[in-house]
Scaffold this active site. Structure first.
Site, PDB file in Angstrom:
ATOM      1  N   HIS A 156       2.160 -17.849 -33.828  1.00 51.06           N
ATOM      2  CA  HIS A 156       2.083 -19.259 -34.268  1.00 51.06           C
ATOM      3  C   HIS A 156       2.495 -19.399 -35.717  1.00 51.06           C
ATOM      4  CE1 HIS A 156      -1.833 -18.177 -36.047  1.00 51.06           C
ATOM      5  NE2 HIS A 156      -1.703 -18.968 -36.824  1.00 51.06           N
ATOM      6  N   ASP A 186      -0.231 -14.634 -29.017  1.00 46.45           N
ATOM      7  CA  ASP A 186      -0.182 -14.897 -30.534  1.00 46.45           C
ATOM      8  C   ASP A 186       0.217 -13.850 -31.092  1.00 46.45           C
ATOM      9  OD1 ASP A 186      -0.048 -16.822 -32.392  1.00 46.45           O
ATOM     10  OD2 ASP A 186      -2.193 -16.693 -33.108  1.00 46.45           O
ATOM     11  N   GLY A 260      -3.403 -19.211 -43.651  1.00 44.60           N
ATOM     12  CA  GLY A 260      -2.513 -18.331 -44.325  1.00 44.60           C
ATOM     13  C   GLY A 260      -2.969 -16.816 -44.347  1.00 44.60           C
ATOM     14  N   ASN A 261      -4.271 -16.517 -43.677  1.00 48.38           N
ATOM     15  CA  ASN A 261      -4.377 -15.290 -43.156  1.00 48.38           C
ATOM     16  C   ASN A 261      -3.858 -15.096 -42.026  1.00 48.38           C
ATOM     17  OD1 ASN A 261      -7.424 -15.757 -44.744  1.00 48.38           O
ATOM     18  ND2 ASN A 261      -6.731 -13.526 -44.574  1.00 48.38           N
ATOM     19  N   SER A 262      -3.328 -15.979 -41.220  1.00 49.47           N
ATOM     20  CA  SER A 262      -2.803 -15.683 -39.900  1.00 49.47           C
ATOM     21  C   SER A 262      -1.652 -14.550 -39.990  1.00 49.47           C
ATOM     22  CB  SER A 262      -1.869 -16.767 -39.270  1.00 49.47           C
ATOM     23  OG  SER A 262      -3.177 -17.954 -39.088  1.00 49.47           O
ATOM     24  N   GLY A 320       3.209 -22.117 -13.271  1.00 49.53           N
ATOM     25  CA  GLY A 320       3.613 -22.986 -14.295  1.00 49.53           C
ATOM     26  C   GLY A 320       2.793 -24.316 -14.191  1.00 49.53           C
ATOM     27  N   VAL A 323      -4.767 -26.238 -13.935  1.00 48.81           N
ATOM     28  CA  VAL A 323      -5.529 -26.873 -12.830  1.00 48.81           C
ATOM     29  C   VAL A 323      -7.059 -27.005 -13.215  1.00 48.81           C
ATOM     30  CG1 VAL A 323      -3.969 -26.042 -10.925  1.00 48.81           C
ATOM     31  CG2 VAL A 323      -5.930 -24.579 -11.951  1.00 48.81           C
TER      32      VAL A 323
END
Length: 410
Positions: A156, A186, A260-262, A320, A323
């Site tokens: 991300h 991620d 910012g720690n991501s 794809g 549900v």
């Protein structure tokens, strides 16, 4: 957030409640003055009570209006989030398949390292990530994986970017190529044209226990606070967290994490990176502290090795669609799983519709979402699901081919 409260102002005592001043001599003529003072006191008291009542009414109205605005806020926020379309990631790609893999090193038998020692062992391996996107700049953290320039960060952080730069602790900055990224976990891998970098040592996350000491190093809130270290413990292992349509299995920690720690490092007491930080629990209506999350190295190794080898993670067949389990409504609509969304580019696009209720897949009854997922997981990309479904009072049959998940994300 605190609920409504009213802080009452101090109300001066009525004249008849004021104790006599012992220094004041007693008044001799009280015949006419006493009734007059009593009437004056009653009138003054009524005025004071009226003012207090009006003040309270005004304050209550003001507070009610505040809460009405606050109550509407989440609806607006959710609407913006659900209608937002992520821009395509167009960072130039790096070559793949050079045989590089992530090495996991078991923790040694030596005593735990001091916090100061852990910081010195890892700070040179923590980098800043700058991304250029159509709607502004992206900022995050990365961890050096190899001496020749492989960098691990969060997907991300670079998602939607056209260019990415990596800044080392010594202020050297390099343009980065994108090796690959995986939205479901991620994770992303970058490559910079540098040598002699200081790689972090990666430890085994499966050896962690709840209560173990951990530290996080990253760049909270931007460049000015880069290289910040916080401490905490492992507060849960294998925590299922639902994010953006995917369930991530994460480490939960009390170490302070912020924007910012991501992509930063979660480190054990032997100075080994055992997780890549990626989430912090937040709430729009209450304070949330000490609920941070990191991707365990057991997941990081599997995904990073795939990204370096192929640029994508393969072997994930998908229909794809998203549900939701539904019950029979008693008016003819059956129980099953309702289609809530359909990914463009999937084989389901054009064959299924939002609102369809799937009741059978390849001859297997589908009552809950796990029934459908079990059938899907037994197949590979290219295989076909024969679905029986209910649409607007009509039974239909549809054949949908499974596709590789990464084809719908890139």
């Amino acid at each position: 957030m605190r609920g409504y409260y009213y802080q009452q102002n101090d109300v001066p005592p009525a004249p008849w409640q004021v104790p006599p001043d012992p220094k004041r001599p007693p008044r001799r003529d009280r015949g006419v003055l006493v009734p007059f003072l009593c009437v004056l006191a009653v009138l003054l008291g009524l005025v004071i009570l009226l003012c207090v009542a009006l003040y309270r009414l005004s304050d209550i109205d003001s507070e009610a209006n505040f809460h009405q605005e606050e109550w509407r806020e989440p609806d607006s926020w959710e609407s913006q989030q659900t209608t937002e379309v992520t821009a395509k990631t167009t960072v130039e790609r790096a070559p793949t398949g050079d045989g590089t893999t992530l090495t996991i090193v078991p923790a040694g038998a030596e005593a735990p390292h001091s916090f100061q020692q852990i910081y010195q062992e890892n700070i040179s391996s923590i980098v800043s990530i700058w991304g250029t996107a159509s709607d502004g700049m992206a900022f995050g953290t990365g961890v050096v994986m190899t001496e020749n320039g492989y960098i691990i960060t969060n997907a991300h952080v670079i998602e939607g970017c056209s260019e990415v730069e990596v800044c080392l602790q010594n202020e050297e900055t390099y343009p980065a190529l994108l090796v690959g990224y995986d939205v479901q976990t991620d994770l992303a891998v970058l490559k910079v044209g540098a040598s002699g970098l200081t790689p972090a040592q990666f430890g085994d996350s499966s050896a962690l226990q709840v209560g173990d000491t951990v530290l996080a190093i990253g760049n909270p809130l931007g460049e000015e606070l880069r290289g910040t270290m916080t401490d905490g413990i492992i507060s849960a292992i294998n925590r299922d967290v639902y994010v953006d349509g995917y369930t991530m299995v994460l480490l939960q920690t009390t170490a302070a994490l912020n924007s910012g720690n991501s992509g930063g490092a979660l480190i054990n007491d032997h100075g080994q990176v055992i997780g890549i930080t990626n989430l912090k629990m937040e709430s729009y209506d209450s304070t949330v502290e000490g609920l941070g999350f990191a991707i365990p190295t057991s997941t990081v190794k599997t995904v990073v090795d795939e990204l370096i080898a192929h640029g994508v993670v393969t072997g994930r067949p998908t229909i794809g669609i998203t549900v939701m389990t539904v019950e029979a409504d008693g008016e003819g609509e059956p129980a099953g799983v309702r289609v809530d969304s359909i990914r463009p580019g999937s084989d389901a696009d054009g064959k299924l519709q939002v609102g369809d209720i799937i009741v059978e897949a390849n001859g297997v009854k589908v009552s809950v979402t796990d029934d459908l997922m079990a059938v899907k997981d037994s197949l590979e990309a290219g295989d076909v699901l024969s679905l029986r479904l209910w649409r607007d009072g009509v039974w239909l049959e549809r054949d949908v081919a499974l596709v590789e998940q990464y084809t719908l994300e890139t």
